[in-house]
Design a protein around this motif. Structure first.
Motif, short mmCIF file in Angstrom:
data_model
loop_
_atom_site.label_atom_id
_atom_site.label_comp_id
_atom_site.label_asym_id
_atom_site.label_seq_id
_atom_site.Cartn_x
_atom_site.Cartn_y
_atom_site.Cartn_z
N VAL A 44 0.72 -1.16 0.06
CA VAL A 44 -0.11 0.01 -0.03
C VAL A 44 0.90 1.27 0.11
O VAL A 44 0.37 2.20 -0.28
CB VAL A 44 -0.87 0.05 1.38
N VAL A 45 2.29 0.97 0.29
CA VAL A 45 2.98 2.41 0.54
C VAL A 45 3.80 2.07 -1.01
O VAL A 45 5.02 1.28 -0.56
CB VAL A 45 3.72 2.55 1.65
N VAL A 46 3.68 2.52 -1.90
CA VAL A 46 4.16 1.87 -3.20
C VAL A 46 5.54 2.67 -3.55
O VAL A 46 5.47 3.86 -3.22
CB VAL A 46 3.29 2.10 -4.34
N GLY A 47 6.54 1.89 -3.70
CA GLY A 47 7.72 2.57 -4.37
C GLY A 47 8.58 3.24 -3.13
O GLY A 47 9.48 3.97 -3.52
N GLY A 199 8.37 11.56 0.97
CA GLY A 199 8.83 12.22 -0.54
C GLY A 199 7.85 11.62 -1.38
O GLY A 199 6.84 11.08 -1.25
N TYR A 200 7.74 12.39 -2.57
CA TYR A 200 7.01 12.23 -3.55
C TYR A 200 7.50 10.82 -4.34
O TYR A 200 8.52 10.63 -4.39
CB TYR A 200 6.92 13.32 -4.80
N PRO A 201 6.36 10.07 -4.77
CA PRO A 201 6.61 8.87 -5.59
C PRO A 201 7.20 9.24 -6.82
O PRO A 201 7.08 10.37 -7.30
CB PRO A 201 5.16 8.21 -5.62
N ASP A 202 7.99 8.00 -7.12
CA ASP A 202 8.41 8.34 -8.68
C ASP A 202 7.24 8.11 -9.68
O ASP A 202 6.22 7.73 -9.33
CB ASP A 202 9.51 7.24 -9.29
N THR A 203 7.50 8.52 -10.99
CA THR A 203 6.48 8.72 -11.94
C THR A 203 5.57 7.41 -12.06
O THR A 203 4.30 7.25 -11.95
CB THR A 203 6.82 9.07 -13.35
N ARG A 204 6.32 6.20 -12.08
CA ARG A 204 5.71 4.74 -12.29
C ARG A 204 4.87 4.49 -11.34
O ARG A 204 3.82 3.96 -11.29
CB ARG A 204 6.76 3.79 -12.60
N SER A 205 5.32 4.84 -9.84
CA SER A 205 4.50 4.48 -8.74
C SER A 205 3.42 5.25 -8.66
O SER A 205 2.25 4.95 -8.24
CB SER A 205 5.58 4.54 -7.38
N GLU A 206 3.45 6.77 -8.89
CA GLU A 206 2.70 7.67 -8.93
C GLU A 206 1.34 7.32 -10.05
O GLU A 206 0.08 7.45 -9.67
CB GLU A 206 2.73 9.22 -9.25
N VAL A 207 1.56 6.80 -11.19
CA VAL A 207 0.88 6.42 -12.08
C VAL A 207 0.07 5.24 -11.55
O VAL A 207 -1.19 5.29 -11.86
CB VAL A 207 1.37 6.07 -13.40
N SER A 208 0.64 4.28 -11.16
CA SER A 208 -0.07 3.01 -10.36
C SER A 208 -1.02 3.59 -9.53
O SER A 208 -2.19 3.06 -9.16
CB SER A 208 1.04 2.17 -9.70
N VAL A 209 -0.53 4.47 -8.49
CA VAL A 209 -1.43 5.00 -7.19
C VAL A 209 -2.74 5.77 -8.08
O VAL A 209 -3.84 5.44 -7.78
CB VAL A 209 -0.92 5.66 -6.52
N ALA A 210 -2.49 6.58 -9.07
CA ALA A 210 -3.52 7.45 -9.53
C ALA A 210 -4.34 6.50 -10.24
O ALA A 210 -5.98 6.88 -10.65
CB ALA A 210 -2.98 8.43 -10.54
#
Length: 347
Positions: A44-47, A199-210
């Protein structure tokens, strides 16, 4: 005040076997438990595996964690995922300016039927206590946390009451939007073994969450991996099975001492900081199934353990120095012990 009720144990969870610290495979079992907990939280806490591992290090070092970051980066999610991964009691406290000390510690109430006072425990009586936005509470309320974080008990009307073991406080605060907040005093910051930023997630992780992270569980359905008594047992594994050579312990002490003599600080890390650094480093060693500390363990954890204990001088702040940059310079200047030194170690 807002509190979350004690979580019910997850049936069928907590399959980690009991282990005695003197068992031959104790360190292997510790590593497996540490890894399983990290894998579970990372669902649940990705990346953010490094932050997850630091959180678990804090848990097994019997310390408390301060999570500081901007809104929306998953501070509370990290704390809740830790609580959900343990088959143990937990409480969540939403800190607000009108929160009273008794709202945290509990009160003594007079019972007319028995003509006696009965202690009603507050939400701090849990294995995992999540304190959301701790800097929004008044200093009086913040100070109510000092005794329980240091000694594992609270004193109400002169009577001490011990909290359950294991006991860990995971507090969050935002470094922005400081209007109407009360910065934690140095005495309370020193009670936190570590401070981390998600910290902010990387692009891949944020795309997965979004995108909804299809197939990932919610925190409410996250399975428990270890029970409270398992954590206590593994704390003893770390204490008894991981040895620290005198040279490595002295290295940790010299780093803490260097923060006190640095021209960029007006307050450095005290002895509690060096003790915390060695304790955390032992957990890191055990998580890699090692029975001894390395200088790399000290270096890797010096930042999370020491930076929040530093108070910079006004000149250093004006020059753009931060606790992290000061510590980086100290680590570059304090020589690490070399292999082949004295074999004498402290357990």
């Amino acid at each position: 005040m807002s509190t979350t009720p004690t979580a019910a144990p997850n049936s069928g969870a907590a399959q980690t076997p009991s282990v005695a610290y003197h068992a031959p495979d104790a360190l292997r079992l510790f590593r497996e438990c540490f890894t399983a907990l990290g894998d579970n939280i990372e669902r649940v806490v990705v990346g953010k595996r490094e932050v997850v591992d630091l959180t678990l290090t804090c848990l097994f070092a019997e310390g408390h964690l301060l999570v500081e970051d901007v809104p929306g980066t998953g501070k509370t999610t990290l704390a809740r995922a830790l609580a959900a991964s343990l088959d143990a009691s937990w409480q969540r406290i939403q800190f607000t300016p009108d929160l009273l000390p008794s709202d945290i510690t509990g009160v003594s109430m007079f019972r007319q039927t028995t003509n006696t006072f009965e202690f009603l425990p507050g939400p701090v009586f849990a294995n995992v206590v999540i304190g959301d936005e701790i800097n929004r509470a008044s200093p009086k309320t913040q100070s109510a946390m000092l005794e329980v974080m240091e000694e594992g008990r609270v004193t109400v009307d002169g009577a001490p009451h011990s909290v359950p073991r294991p006991f860990v406080v995971v507090a969050t605060q935002n470094p922005v939007d400081m209007s109407g907040t009360y910065p934690l005093p140095e005495a309370q910051l020193d009670r936190f073994l570590m401070r981390v930023t998600v910290g902010y997630p990387d692009t891949r992780s944020e795309v997965s969450v979004a995108a909804g992270n299809a197939g990932a569980p919610s925190i409410d359905t996250l399975p428990a991996i270890a029970a409270a008594h398992h954590i206590d047992e593994f704390v003893q594994v770390v204490r008894q099975r991981v040895a620290a050579a005198d040279a490595v312990v002295e290295y940790a002490v010299r780093i803490a001492q260097a923060t006190r003599s640095s021209p960029y600080t007006r307050l450095g890390a005290g002895p509690r900081g060096s003790v915390a650094l060695v304790r955390a480093a032992k957990v890191r060693a055990a998580s890699q199934e090692r029975a001894h500390l390395l200088p790399e363990d000290i270096k890797a954890l010096a930042g999370p353990v020491l930076t929040h204990r530093l108070l910079l001088s006004p000149d250093a702040e004006l020059a753009g120095w931060t606790g992290e940059s000061v510590l980086t310079e100290i680590l570059a200047n304090v020589p690490a012990p070399t292999p082949g030194g004295p074999a004498k170690a402290r357990s």
